[in-house]
Scaffold this motif. Structure first.
Motif, PDB file in Angstrom:
ATOM      1  N   ASN A   1       0.856  -1.188   0.000  1.00  0.00           N
ATOM      2  CA  ASN A   1       0.000   0.000   0.000  1.00  0.00           C
ATOM      3  C   ASN A   1       0.891   1.238   0.000  1.00  0.00           C
ATOM      4  O   ASN A   1       1.259   1.771   1.045  1.00  0.00           O
TER       5      ASN A   1
ATOM      6  N   THR B   1      -4.721   7.645   1.636  1.00  0.00           N
ATOM      7  CA  THR B   1      -3.844   6.917   2.553  1.00  0.00           C
ATOM      8  C   THR B   1      -4.583   5.872   3.365  1.00  0.00           C
ATOM      9  O   THR B   1      -4.135   4.716   3.459  1.00  0.00           O
TER      10      THR B   1
ATOM     11  N   THR C   1      -6.001   2.166   1.614  1.00  0.00           N
ATOM     12  CA  THR C   1      -5.355   1.030   2.257  1.00  0.00           C
ATOM     13  C   THR C   1      -6.382   0.066   2.816  1.00  0.00           C
ATOM     14  O   THR C   1      -6.246  -1.164   2.682  1.00  0.00           O
TER      15      THR C   1
ATOM     16  N   THR D   1      -6.592  -3.681   1.271  1.00  0.00           N
ATOM     17  CA  THR D   1      -6.272  -4.761   2.212  1.00  0.00           C
ATOM     18  C   THR D   1      -7.471  -5.677   2.398  1.00  0.00           C
ATOM     19  O   THR D   1      -7.344  -6.906   2.378  1.00  0.00           O
TER      20      THR D   1
ATOM     21  N   ASN E   1       2.782  -1.573   4.317  1.00  0.00           N
ATOM     22  CA  ASN E   1       2.196  -0.241   4.190  1.00  0.00           C
ATOM     23  C   ASN E   1       3.293   0.817   4.245  1.00  0.00           C
ATOM     24  O   ASN E   1       4.188   0.750   5.086  1.00  0.00           O
TER      25      ASN E   1
ATOM     26  N   LEU F   1      -2.273   5.103   9.587  1.00  0.00           N
ATOM     27  CA  LEU F   1      -1.821   3.917   8.862  1.00  0.00           C
ATOM     28  C   LEU F   1      -1.032   2.982   9.765  1.00  0.00           C
ATOM     29  O   LEU F   1      -1.144   1.752   9.664  1.00  0.00           O
TER      30      LEU F   1
ATOM     31  N   THR G   1      -1.992  -0.814  10.713  1.00  0.00           N
ATOM     32  CA  THR G   1      -1.025  -1.897  10.569  1.00  0.00           C
ATOM     33  C   THR G   1      -0.995  -2.779  11.810  1.00  0.00           C
ATOM     34  O   THR G   1      -1.032  -4.021  11.714  1.00  0.00           O
TER      35      THR G   1
ATOM     36  N   CYS H   1       4.888  -1.896   8.423  1.00  0.00           N
ATOM     37  CA  CYS H   1       5.028  -0.550   7.859  1.00  0.00           C
ATOM     38  C   CYS H   1       6.487  -0.249   7.561  1.00  0.00           C
ATOM     39  O   CYS H   1       7.373  -0.630   8.341  1.00  0.00           O
TER      40      CYS H   1
END
Length: 250
Positions: free
Chosen positions: A90, A115, A119, A123, A140, A162, A166, A182
């Motif tokens: 992502n 963002t 994502t 996902t 990510n 984000l 995660t 990430c």
């Protein structure tokens, strides 16, 4: 080191150019089959063709990641072509900087939607496929801006969100042998950055505040992504790998 990426199917969002394109190119060089996913269809096809010209396997799929139907098309096209999905990166993001008092609602929504919603949708779409095969990697692309940057309230908030996403998904999906991590880049020298009007001043200040005194390269980010997507990182999940040359919040 054998990363075990040969014949893996990898979707990289926002990969028509910039960091995403370099990530895609490194996967292709390792023998992975790559899906160039971008809202810019012409640029995506050009990038995919470049990879094919070098002997790689790649397709381009025009995708607006903030639309569930477009993401569903991305997944369907990937499965029709390659029959599996092993890795999702992502990477897609946008920047619309301004001080908060001048920031428009549209600028906030655009950055947060690409963002976070993007994502989320991507996902969610690949997870059933990975869960059924009991194998998968999600990487990510966050940013050191998650610590908070002036003039980037939208971007910093989105990247911090984000990281929370995660951690949540690492805990939800680990039982399916799916890892979720990430990579948080620092200041990366891209063509877009080099075109900034005050590039030399920004570069000098960044280097002054970075323990390893240089700007980051797109390949620095790609290397971290490939490691996290590889067999070598099978017991790493929920982590944030800062690729910043040692520079964090300052």
């Amino acid at each position: 080191m054998n990363l075990g990426l040969t014949d893996k199917v990898v979707i990289v969002t926002g990969s028509a150019r910039g960091i995403g394109a370099v990530i895609a190119a490194e996967f292709a060089a390792e023998g992975a089959r790559v899906v160039i996913c971008d809202i810019n269809a012409e640029a995506a096809e050009a990038t995919a063709q470049t990879l094919r010209d070098k002997g790689g396997q790649a397709i381009a799929v025009e995708t607006d990641i903030v639309r569930a139907d477009s993401v569903a098309h991305l997944v369907d096209r990937t499965m029709e072509t390659f029959g599996q999905i092993d890795v999702l990166v992502n990477n897609a993001g946008v920047v619309k900087d301004s001080l908060l008092i001048k920031m428009t609602e549209e600028a906030w929504d655009a950055v947060v939607d690409v963002t976070l919603k993007g994502t989320f949708l991507c996902t969610k779409a690949v997870m059933p496929i990975m869960a059924e095969r009991r194998s998968g990697r999600i990487v990510n692309i966050a940013s050191r801006a998650h610590h908070g940057n002036p003039g980037q309230a939208n971007y910093s908030a989105a990247k911090a969100g984000l990281i929370g996403f995660t951690g949540s998904q690492a805990r939800e999906q680990g039982r399916f042998n799916i890892t979720v991590n990430c990579v948080a880049p620092g200041f990366i020298e891209t063509p877009l950055v080099r075109a900034l009007p005050h590039y030399e001043k920004i570069k000098a200040k960044t280097i002054e505040n970075t323990p390893i005194p240089r700007l980051g390269r797109e390949e620095d980010i790609a290397d971290a992504v490939l490691f996290l997507a590889s067999d070598r990182a099978s017991w790493i999940t929920g982590e944030v790998v800062h690729v910043t040359g040692g520079r964090y919040s300052n």
